[in-house]
Write an enzyme that holds these catalytic residues in place. Structure first.
Site, PDB file in Angstrom:
ATOM      1  N   CYS A 164       0.791  -1.229   0.000  1.00 11.73           N
ATOM      2  CA  CYS A 164       0.000   0.000   0.000  1.00 11.73           C
ATOM      3  C   CYS A 164       0.825   1.283   0.000  1.00 11.73           C
ATOM      4  O   CYS A 164       0.297   2.351  -0.310  1.00 11.73           O
ATOM      5  CB  CYS A 164      -0.946  -0.003   1.191  1.00 11.73           C
ATOM      6  SG  CYS A 164      -1.930  -1.508   1.318  1.00 11.73           S
ATOM      7  N   HIS A 179      -2.856   6.696   2.530  1.00 11.92           N
ATOM      8  CA  HIS A 179      -3.378   5.428   2.008  1.00 11.92           C
ATOM      9  C   HIS A 179      -4.804   5.245   2.513  1.00 11.92           C
ATOM     10  O   HIS A 179      -5.099   5.493   3.682  1.00 11.92           O
ATOM     11  CB  HIS A 179      -2.497   4.271   2.458  1.00 11.92           C
ATOM     12  CG  HIS A 179      -3.119   2.932   2.265  1.00 11.92           C
ATOM     13  ND1 HIS A 179      -3.702   2.553   1.071  1.00 11.92           N
ATOM     14  CD2 HIS A 179      -3.291   1.880   3.107  1.00 11.92           C
ATOM     15  CE1 HIS A 179      -4.191   1.337   1.184  1.00 11.92           C
ATOM     16  NE2 HIS A 179      -3.954   0.913   2.418  1.00 11.92           N
ATOM     17  N   ASN A 204     -10.378   0.014  -0.361  1.00  9.30           N
ATOM     18  CA  ASN A 204      -8.922  -0.007  -0.199  1.00  9.30           C
ATOM     19  C   ASN A 204      -8.309  -0.536  -1.488  1.00  9.30           C
ATOM     20  O   ASN A 204      -8.453  -1.712  -1.808  1.00  9.30           O
ATOM     21  CB  ASN A 204      -8.570  -0.905   0.988  1.00  9.30           C
ATOM     22  CG  ASN A 204      -7.070  -1.031   1.227  1.00  9.30           C
ATOM     23  OD1 ASN A 204      -6.260  -0.681   0.384  1.00  9.30           O
ATOM     24  ND2 ASN A 204      -6.704  -1.554   2.385  1.00  9.30           N
TER      25      ASN A 204
END
Length: 318
Positions: free
Chosen positions: A113, A243, A274
């Site tokens: 990420c 993120h 996500n």
């Protein structure tokens, strides 16, 4: 050699299929209210036929079109991804071939990420060293391929969105202020096993509470150090693009940084989920497209995730 680099344009791509929380509730034991409260996600985009390389190409094509440069001007392509099925040829060379970029340095990197910030730093360093003139940096993920849709702890809590975001990065002229600040990057490898994608038929596995505790306690000081390296105080930021993992994690970092109401905080996960390495460029590209951040304004990027890795830098909005 050059004194630094800057982002000149962004682009993003998301597949058209929307999967809502109510859709997930037909597969696992959950509901819309619970997901919104615990994670903050309302819906996510899921790719059907598009591959990681397809989405990366679409995002890069838009960024290049917005930049005023052409494929002939690009000599580096960097793709951050942890979800590409194909190992060779890499995604970066496939993007370069489809865009008609001749003989670039082309590589993929995987820090999950935090990947976009790692890739942006790699391009910035190459430009500063004189090894590159203009680069395209892409974060692209198809996490839906890696989700066990019957596993409530990942299908719901991880987020599982697909998409890509891209930046065109170029060197600054002598005397011009750099638009990509110094990177702060690192990892906590002793905790790496709490978030895993392993084996030949991998599914994401995570120890959610361990990840949450690490993110809510360890990351804010690193984000503050990122600002310090750039010589920018948190209150001077125009926007914060972390993120997109969990709204509670984002809110905790915002609180510990002391960011006021005038700072735009990206929360693209509400509509995108996500998307791992794609999450920051996706969110930043949308902020720019909606003109929510003025050109030249300082924006803090900060990524964190599997490994456990983290990375961030302050950039000037193109």
């Amino acid at each position: 050699m050059t004194a630094g680099s800057r982002i000149v344009a962004m682009g993003h791509y998301q597949p058209s299929r929307v999967v809502t929380n109510d859709d997930l509730a037909t597969i696992v034991d959950t509901n819309d209210e619970w997901i919104r409260d615990r994670v903050g996600i309302a819906e996510r985009r899921i790719a059907d036929s598009e591959s990681v390389a397809d989405m990366a190409t679409f995002a890069a094509e838009k960024a290049l079109a917005n930049s005023g440069l052409t494929a002939a001007d690009i000599d580096m392509v960097v793709v951050a991804t942890c979800s590409s099925v194909d190992r060779c040829p890499n995604v970066a060379t496939r993007v370069a071939a489809r865009l008609g970029i001749a003989a670039p340095a082309a590589f993929d990197l995987n820090t999950a990420c935090s990947g976009f910030s790692y890739g942006l730093a790699a391009a910035d360093h190459a430009i500063r060293a004189g090894a590159t003139r203009n680069a395209i940096v892409i974060g692209a993920e198809k996490l839906s391929d890696l989700i066990d849709w019957s596993d409530r702890s990942t299908a719901v809590l991880f987020g599982d969105g697909d998409g890509a975001g891209a930046a065109v990065v170029t060197g600054v002229a002598d005397g011009e202020e750099a638009g990509v600040g110094p990177v702060l990057w690192g990892s906590a490898p002793e905790k790496g096993d709490v978030l895993r994608i392993e084996g030949w038929r991998p599914y994401i596995q995570q120890e959610g509470q361990s990840v949450f505790r690490w993110a809510t306690t360890a990351l804010a000081p690193f984000a503050l150090q990122t600002c310090e390296r750039a010589g920018v105080r948190p209150e001077e930021l125009a926007a914060f693009v972390p993120h997109q993992a969990n709204t509670r994690i984002i809110d905790g970092i915002v609180k510990r940084l002391g960011l006021g109401p005038d700072v735009v905080v990206a929360k693209d996960l509400v509509e995108s989920g996500n998307t791992s390495a794609a999450s920051m460029p996706l969110a930043l590209s949308k902020l720019i497209e909606r003109r929510e951040v003025p050109s030249g304004a300082p924006v803090l990027l900060f990524g964190f995730g599997g490994g456990l890795t983290y990375a961030g830098q302050v950039v000037r909005c193109p």
